[in-house]
Scaffold this motif. Structure first.
Motif, PDB file in Angstrom:
ATOM      1  N   LEU A 116       0.821  -1.203   0.000  1.00 46.17           N
ATOM      2  CA  LEU A 116       0.000   0.000   0.000  1.00 46.17           C
ATOM      3  C   LEU A 116       0.861   1.262   0.000  1.00 46.17           C
ATOM      4  N   THR A 132     -13.165  -2.039  -0.632  1.00 46.00           N
ATOM      5  CA  THR A 132     -12.172  -1.062  -0.201  1.00 46.00           C
ATOM      6  C   THR A 132     -11.657  -1.387   1.195  1.00 46.00           C
ATOM      7  N   GLU A 146      -7.423   6.465   5.240  1.00 44.44           N
ATOM      8  CA  GLU A 146      -6.726   6.076   4.013  1.00 44.44           C
ATOM      9  C   GLU A 146      -7.432   4.844   3.451  1.00 44.44           C
ATOM     10  N   PHE A 148      -7.962   1.985   0.062  1.00 48.53           N
ATOM     11  CA  PHE A 148      -7.375   1.361  -1.124  1.00 48.53           C
ATOM     12  C   PHE A 148      -8.365   0.348  -1.660  1.00 48.53           C
ATOM     13  N   ASN A 149      -8.837   0.556  -2.897  1.00 46.03           N
ATOM     14  CA  ASN A 149      -9.791  -0.352  -3.516  1.00 46.03           C
ATOM     15  C   ASN A 149      -9.033  -1.570  -4.054  1.00 46.03           C
ATOM     16  N   GLU A 153      -7.682  -0.472  -7.412  1.00 44.47           N
ATOM     17  CA  GLU A 153      -6.467   0.090  -6.827  1.00 44.47           C
ATOM     18  C   GLU A 153      -6.563   1.611  -6.645  1.00 44.47           C
ATOM     19  N   GLU A 154      -7.793   2.130  -6.636  1.00 52.81           N
ATOM     20  CA  GLU A 154      -7.998   3.550  -6.386  1.00 52.81           C
ATOM     21  C   GLU A 154      -7.645   3.866  -4.939  1.00 52.81           C
ATOM     22  N   VAL A 155      -7.000   5.037  -4.737  1.00 50.21           N
ATOM     23  CA  VAL A 155      -6.524   5.445  -3.417  1.00 50.21           C
ATOM     24  C   VAL A 155      -7.372   6.602  -2.901  1.00 50.21           C
TER      25      VAL A 155
END
Length: 234
Positions: A116, A132, A146, A148-149, A153-155
């Motif tokens: 990550l 997520t 914070e 992370f999908n 991978e979307e942040v």
């Protein structure tokens, strides 16, 4: 009702269930198992409910360490594992070294080690909702979220100012995350004022609710109000 032997069960003398997940026509059981040599492993056993057979035995970790497990009960697509590693520095004392996160795709049985773009501190709270993975931390009147999908991978990175006391850590609070809302209260509240509870929409950063949890009757001097966990039902 049916009974199954786990694969290579003769090697083990102890089994502890961490998670039991039903997804479509499969049952997934995450379990810590120990051998006669005190070696501890984490396995996920996948069972075909129609055929009543173990179809997959997925070894997650073969190290002598404890893993936390997380799953979204409403959408059980991924099973996330959190491992905190410590190093003994002197007798009866150890220091945090590293946090490792991985997940298992329950459909494909693939296990992925997560790298990550965030620091994985010891005190960060891990939460999985839909696809997520969230990390929550709290310090100096600010809540950091914070995300992370695991699919895209979307942040997501959010810092929200909070009406909290200064010089506090995540250990002073109990938090839950559900439906893009954060629910937060003190783990050891001031008995005279009750436990403040706050609900925040972490996408809009709007404060949705502020209130107080109070006992219905007076707490005597020999008792203390303490919160260890929080669950949210929609």
């Amino acid at each position: 009702l049916f009974q199954l032997d786990i694969p290579n069960g003769e090697k083990y003398f102890y089994l502890y269930l961490e998670q039991v997940i039903v997804r479509e026509d499969e049952l997934h059981i995450a379990a810590s198992v120990s051998s006669h040599f005190d070696d501890e492993e984490m396995h996920v056993y996948s069972i075909d409910l129609a055929k009543q057979t173990v179809t997959h035995d997925t070894l997650i970790s073969d190290q002598d360490s404890y893993l936390q497990t997380y799953v979204d009960d409403d959408q059980p697509t991924f099973l996330v594992f959190e491992k905190n590693l410590y190093q003994e520095v002197e007798e009866s004392h150890s220091e945090f070294v590293d946090k490792q996160l991985m997940y298992m795709d329950l459909a494909t049985k693939e296990v992925v080690n997560l790298d990550l773009p965030f620091e994985l501190d010891e005190d960060k709270i891990v939460h999985l909702e839909n696809d997520t993975l969230y990390l929550l931390s709290l310090a100096e009147k600010q809540l950091m979220i914070e995300g992370f999908n695991l699919v895209t991978e979307e942040v997501l990175e959010k810092t929200i100012d909070m009406p909290l006391l200064s010089n506090v850590t995540i250990n002073n609070y109990v938090m839950a995350l559900s439906g893009q809302k954060v629910y937060l209260t003190r783990s050891n509240p001031n008995e005279n004022r009750g436990a403040p509870i706050t609900v925040i929409d972490f996408l809009t950063e709007n404060m949705l609710f502020e209130g107080t949890i109070e006992p219905k009757q007076e707490i005597g001097n020999h008792y203390k109000l303490t919160f260890y966990n929080m669950n949210v039902r929609n």
